[in-house]
Design an enzyme around this catalytic site. Sequence first.
Site, PDB file in Angstrom:
ATOM      1  N   ASP A  46       6.538  -1.607   8.527  1.00 55.69           N
ATOM      2  CA  ASP A  46       6.741  -2.235   9.956  1.00 55.69           C
ATOM      3  C   ASP A  46       7.382  -1.392  11.177  1.00 55.69           C
ATOM      4  O   ASP A  46       7.241  -1.786  12.332  1.00 55.69           O
ATOM      5  CB  ASP A  46       7.306  -3.914   9.648  1.00 55.69           C
ATOM      6  CG  ASP A  46       8.968  -3.564   9.469  1.00 55.69           C
ATOM      7  OD1 ASP A  46       9.778  -2.148   9.307  1.00 55.69           O
ATOM      8  OD2 ASP A  46       9.786  -4.432   9.278  1.00 55.69           O
ATOM      9  N   SER A  47       7.596   0.285  10.552  1.00 60.65           N
ATOM     10  CA  SER A  47       7.855   0.736  11.909  1.00 60.65           C
ATOM     11  C   SER A  47       7.027   0.310  12.974  1.00 60.65           C
ATOM     12  O   SER A  47       6.885   1.352  13.939  1.00 60.65           O
ATOM     13  CB  SER A  47       9.118   1.942  11.777  1.00 60.65           C
ATOM     14  OG  SER A  47       7.608   2.297  10.666  1.00 60.65           O
ATOM     15  N   ASP A  85       5.516  -2.801   3.302  1.00 64.89           N
ATOM     16  CA  ASP A  85       6.724  -3.658   3.860  1.00 64.89           C
ATOM     17  C   ASP A  85       6.243  -4.988   4.908  1.00 64.89           C
ATOM     18  O   ASP A  85       5.632  -5.131   5.184  1.00 64.89           O
ATOM     19  CB  ASP A  85       6.800  -2.674   5.607  1.00 64.89           C
ATOM     20  CG  ASP A  85       8.413  -2.391   5.619  1.00 64.89           C
ATOM     21  OD1 ASP A  85       9.158  -2.986   4.794  1.00 64.89           O
ATOM     22  OD2 ASP A  85       8.622  -1.742   6.922  1.00 64.89           O
ATOM     23  N   LYS A 115       7.578  -3.564   0.219  1.00 62.29           N
ATOM     24  CA  LYS A 115       9.757  -3.167   0.347  1.00 62.29           C
ATOM     25  C   LYS A 115      10.151  -4.387   1.035  1.00 62.29           C
ATOM     26  O   LYS A 115       9.206  -5.271   2.001  1.00 62.29           O
ATOM     27  CB  LYS A 115       9.767  -2.231   1.022  1.00 62.29           C
ATOM     28  CG  LYS A 115      10.626  -1.722   1.579  1.00 62.29           C
ATOM     29  CD  LYS A 115      10.919  -0.331   2.265  1.00 62.29           C
ATOM     30  CE  LYS A 115      10.864  -0.729   3.836  1.00 62.29           C
ATOM     31  NZ  LYS A 115      11.386  -1.162   4.280  1.00 62.29           N
ATOM     32  N   GLU A 117      13.938  -6.445   3.428  1.00 63.46           N
ATOM     33  CA  GLU A 117      15.163  -5.494   3.627  1.00 63.46           C
ATOM     34  C   GLU A 117      15.964  -6.751   3.236  1.00 63.46           C
ATOM     35  O   GLU A 117      15.684  -8.157   3.363  1.00 63.46           O
ATOM     36  CB  GLU A 117      15.232  -5.770   5.034  1.00 63.46           C
ATOM     37  CG  GLU A 117      14.664  -4.637   5.853  1.00 63.46           C
ATOM     38  CD  GLU A 117      14.861  -4.343   7.118  1.00 63.46           C
ATOM     39  OE1 GLU A 117      14.854  -4.817   8.188  1.00 63.46           O
ATOM     40  OE2 GLU A 117      13.462  -3.640   8.340  1.00 63.46           O
ATOM     41  N   GLU A 184      19.255   3.168   4.196  1.00 61.34           N
ATOM     42  CA  GLU A 184      18.854   4.251   6.100  1.00 61.34           C
ATOM     43  C   GLU A 184      20.986   4.266   6.579  1.00 61.34           C
ATOM     44  O   GLU A 184      21.360   2.944   6.343  1.00 61.34           O
ATOM     45  CB  GLU A 184      18.570   2.742   6.391  1.00 61.34           C
ATOM     46  CG  GLU A 184      17.942   3.771   8.132  1.00 61.34           C
ATOM     47  CD  GLU A 184      17.019   2.553   8.891  1.00 61.34           C
ATOM     48  OE1 GLU A 184      16.363   1.914   7.866  1.00 61.34           O
ATOM     49  OE2 GLU A 184      16.428   3.400  10.468  1.00 61.34           O
TER      50      GLU A 184
HETATM   51  O1  KIV Z   1       9.325   0.355   8.177  1.00 61.69           O
HETATM   52  C1  KIV Z   1       9.741   1.659   8.444  1.00 61.69           C
HETATM   53  O2  KIV Z   1       9.167   2.555   8.870  1.00 61.69           O
HETATM   54  C2  KIV Z   1      10.953   1.720   7.465  1.00 61.69           C
HETATM   55  C3  KIV Z   1      11.453   2.956   7.457  1.00 61.69           C
HETATM   56  C4  KIV Z   1      12.285   3.430   8.216  1.00 61.69           C
HETATM   57  C5  KIV Z   1      12.307   3.432   5.733  1.00 61.69           C
HETATM   58  O3  KIV Z   1      11.128   0.754   6.806  1.00 61.69           O
END
Ligand code: KIV
Length: 282
Positions: A46-47, A85, A115, A117, A184
Site C-alpha cells: 500500500d506504499s 497488502d 499481508k 499490519e 520494519e
Molecule cells: O507497503 C509497503 O511497501 C510495505 C513495505 C514497506 C514492507 O509495507
Amino acid sequence: MSTKVTIMDVKKAKEEGRKLVMCTAYDYPFGLLADEAGVDIVLVGDSLGMVVMGLDGTVEVTMEHMIHHIKAVMRGCKGPLVVGDMPFMSYNTSIRDAIINAGRLLKEGGCDAVKLEGGVDFASTIEAIIKAGIPVQGHIGLTPQTASALGGFKMQGRDAQAAKRIFDDARALEEAGVFSIILEAVPAPLGELLSESVGVPVIGIGAGPHVDGQVLVTHDMIGLFDKFVPKFVKQYAKIRETILEAMNGYKNDVLEGAFPGPEHSFKMPEKALEELKKLIKG
Ligand code: KIV
C-alpha cells in the site's frame, strides 16, 4: 519460464539459511522486471499510495486501488510469490470483513498471499484468514498505516519494554500461523534476536543485516525520488536522473526539429503523393 516460488519455499529458506529477497512492484513493467531479476517475493504494497499516487501516507489507499495494481503486477510477475497488502480498514472492522477482503485480493487481484499490519491485537483476525485458506504475512515494528499513533515514521523498539512488545507481537503472529513476518524500522540487535527466536522467516526493512531476508520499496531502491530517502534505504541506481536526462533530450530535440528524423518517419510512395497533391488542389 521461471518456476513459481511457493509458501513452502519461503519457509524452507530459513531452515536452509538462505536469505530471502523481496521488493515492491505496483504495475506490469515492474512486475516483469522483478520477475526477470529473480527475487523471491514481490509485495504489491500500500506504499503505492505514497510512491505512485503521491499521497502523504497509506491511509487513503482502498481495496479497489490494491486490486487494480495487483492485477497489473500479476500480468508480468510469474515466478516470485506475490503478496497483496491489505489496506487500512479492510481488516480492522471485523474478522468477517478481513476474510472477505483478503479473499478479494486473491480472487480478483490474483495474488498468492496477503499481508496485514499488526501483532497481538490482530492475531485472531490473522488466524481466521489463514483458516479460510489464505496465506498471511505479518508486519510489525513500524506499521505505516498507524504511524501517527506510533509518533510518526520513526524507529520502534528503542527501550526494553517497547522491544519486548515487538517480541510478543512476533510470537503471536507465529502462533497464528503466518508464513513470514515483515519487521520494519527497529534496532539491528532487536532484528537479530527476534529472527533467532521465531521459526518463521523475518524479513527486515530497516531491521539490520541479521534477519532472514530484506525488503525495500523498489522506487526508493532505484532512486526514483531525491527528496525523502529513509536511513535504511540503499539507492542502487539514480533512475530519476536517467529519466530526466531522457525527457530533457526529447524536449530539446522536438523544440530544435531534430526529432523525429527520417529514421522515425513513415515513407509514402512517390506516385501516391503526387496523386494526393492533385486531389487536394481539386
Ligand atoms: O507497503 C509497503 O511497501 C510495505 C513495505 C514497506 C514492507 O509495507
